[in-house]
Motif scaffolding. Structure first.
Motif, short mmCIF file in Angstrom:
data_model
loop_
_atom_site.label_atom_id
_atom_site.label_comp_id
_atom_site.label_asym_id
_atom_site.label_seq_id
_atom_site.Cartn_x
_atom_site.Cartn_y
_atom_site.Cartn_z
N MET A 1 0.82 -1.20 0.00
CA MET A 1 0.00 0.00 0.00
C MET A 1 0.86 1.26 0.00
N PHE A 2 1.84 1.34 0.88
CA PHE A 2 2.66 2.54 0.94
C PHE A 2 3.41 2.78 -0.37
N ALA A 3 3.93 1.71 -0.96
CA ALA A 3 4.68 1.85 -2.21
C ALA A 3 3.77 2.31 -3.34
N ALA A 4 2.60 1.69 -3.49
CA ALA A 4 1.69 2.03 -4.59
C ALA A 4 1.10 3.41 -4.41
N GLU A 5 0.70 3.74 -3.19
CA GLU A 5 0.08 5.05 -2.96
C GLU A 5 1.07 6.20 -3.15
N ALA A 6 2.35 5.93 -2.88
CA ALA A 6 3.36 6.97 -3.07
C ALA A 6 3.54 7.34 -4.53
N GLU A 7 3.16 6.44 -5.42
CA GLU A 7 3.29 6.69 -6.86
C GLU A 7 2.07 7.38 -7.46
N ARG A 8 1.03 7.50 -6.69
CA ARG A 8 -0.22 8.08 -7.21
C ARG A 8 -0.28 9.58 -6.91
#
Length: 387
Positions: free
Chosen positions: A71-78
């Motif tokens: 979650m943290f990795a994916a949300e940081a890219e959004r």
């Protein structure tokens, strides 16, 4: 919503899924004032179960993640990624998840205890300061407006010099080994998951934090603690503990932390004794504050009334006479978290002079208190200097 905000804070959750004791109240409190919007989550140790739960809550399936790392990795890219996260997982995971969240530039709202050791808590504080992010800790009972009334009464000298502080959180629901049949209790009595204590950290830190809100000028000088495992299978963790404390002004305090007070529903009480008067708050009757002046009849102050100090009335939601409860108290905390995260403490409701909420320092002090209590108890219940 804060006056200058055009949208709620994009918010995620780790833990708090189906069957969680605490997840529902986090969501209810955060969403009550439309200051937070749940946009992502990693709700369960079982990825499929967590994904399904997120979808039930109305999340995009792609943003219902298998774990917090993803979650943290994916949300940081959004460009519309989450800005804050609440952590509602077992104690042993808090430090790692808090660290990862801060490293990804997120504000954090964490269940207590913040972590297991003072050194870990100090590391989180340094990281939050370096990243410029807020860390809040969910001492939810502190959101009741009569706690602010008590704080204002002490500050304004209504009690005189403080002499005695009696604190307790002593319920009876674990007076038998209920963890044998209840997984949500089982981890709380297992040191691998709960850490160095059970009731000291699980319930004792709640009235301790309330006392810190009411009495910010008092600092613990030394303490002595004894702890017991009346349900023997819980050893080395305690299910009962008594702590005696001395403050730097000469005042004394007792803290009774227990899960084996048979017959007690909750048993959380805070009594502050001054040279002129005393006040007492009981969380089973949270809308009242007992005010006892020596030589006069007892007065019971009611929430929502005009005779309260402004600091208390700004937390009022539905007017005097209507009972408010824990959901309103938690919502008050989440409103303060919002103000702190948004940097809009100056826009807090009229009457707020300082934004008081359980922050990283409150989390650190809770860990420090437990560490000192355990140190004293394990040395035979001796006095130890508070450090």
């Amino acid at each position: 919503m804060s006056a200058s905000k055009t949208r709620p804070i994009r918010w995620g959750m780790v833990g708090g899924g189906r069957g969680s004791q605490i997840g529902y109240i986090h969501r209810s409190a955060a969403l009550r004032d439309s200051t937070f919007e749940l946009t992502a989550g990693a709700f369960d140790i079982d990825p499929e179960r967590g994904r399904a739960f997120g979808v039930e809550l109305g999340l995009d399936e792609a943003r219902s993640y298998p774990d917090y790392v993803a979650m943290f990795a994916a949300e940081a890219e959004r460009p519309d990624g989450i800005e804050a996260v609440s952590i509602a997982t077992p104690n042993n995971t808090h430090f790692a998840i808090c660290t990862a969240a801060l490293e990804h530039g997120l504000h954090v709202i964490c269940e207590k205890p913040l972590c297991f050791t003072v050194s870990e808590a100090e590391e989180l504080k340094a990281l939050s300061q370096a990243r410029g992010k807020i860390v809040g800790v969910t001492y939810g009972y502190a959101g009741h407006q009569m706690i602010e009334q008590a704080r204002a009464m002490v500050k304004n000298g209504d009690l005189g010099e403080i002499r005695i502080v009696n604190l307790q959180f002593a319920h009876g629901f674990h007076s038998a080994p209920v963890e044998e049949q209840n997984p949500s209790t089982r981890w709380r009595v297992d040191p691998r998951f709960a850490g160095p204590s059970y009731v000291l950290g699980d319930v004792g830190t709640h009235p301790l934090y309330i006392s810190e809100v009411i009495l910010p000028h008092l600092k613990i000088k030394r303490l002595m603690c004894t702890r017991q495992s009346f349900v023997k299978s819980r050893a080395p963790l305690e299910d009962n503990a008594v702590t005696l404390m001395e403050y730097d002004n000469g005042a004394i305090a007792t803290v009774w932390s227990s899960a084996v007070n048979a017959g007690s529903m909750h048993g959380q009480k805070v009594r502050i004794v001054g040279e002129k008067a005393s006040i007492e708050w009981w969380d089973e009757r949270p809308n009242q504050l007992s005010y006892e002046i020596q030589g006069e009849p007892v007065r019971v102050l009611e929430r929502g009334m005009d005779y309260l100090y402004p600091e208390a009335r700004i937390d009022d939601r539905i007017g005097g006479g209507h009972p408010e409860g824990l959901f309103e108290a938690w919502a008050n905390l989440y409103r303060r978290f919002d103000l702190a995260i948004s940097g809009n403490s100056r826009l807090a409701p009229a009457g707020v002079r300082n934004l008081v909420f359980p922050d990283i320092d409150a989390g650190l002090e809770g860990v420090r208190w437990v560490e000192n209590c355990v140190r004293s108890a394990d040395a035979g219940g001796i006095w130890v200097d508070y450090k």
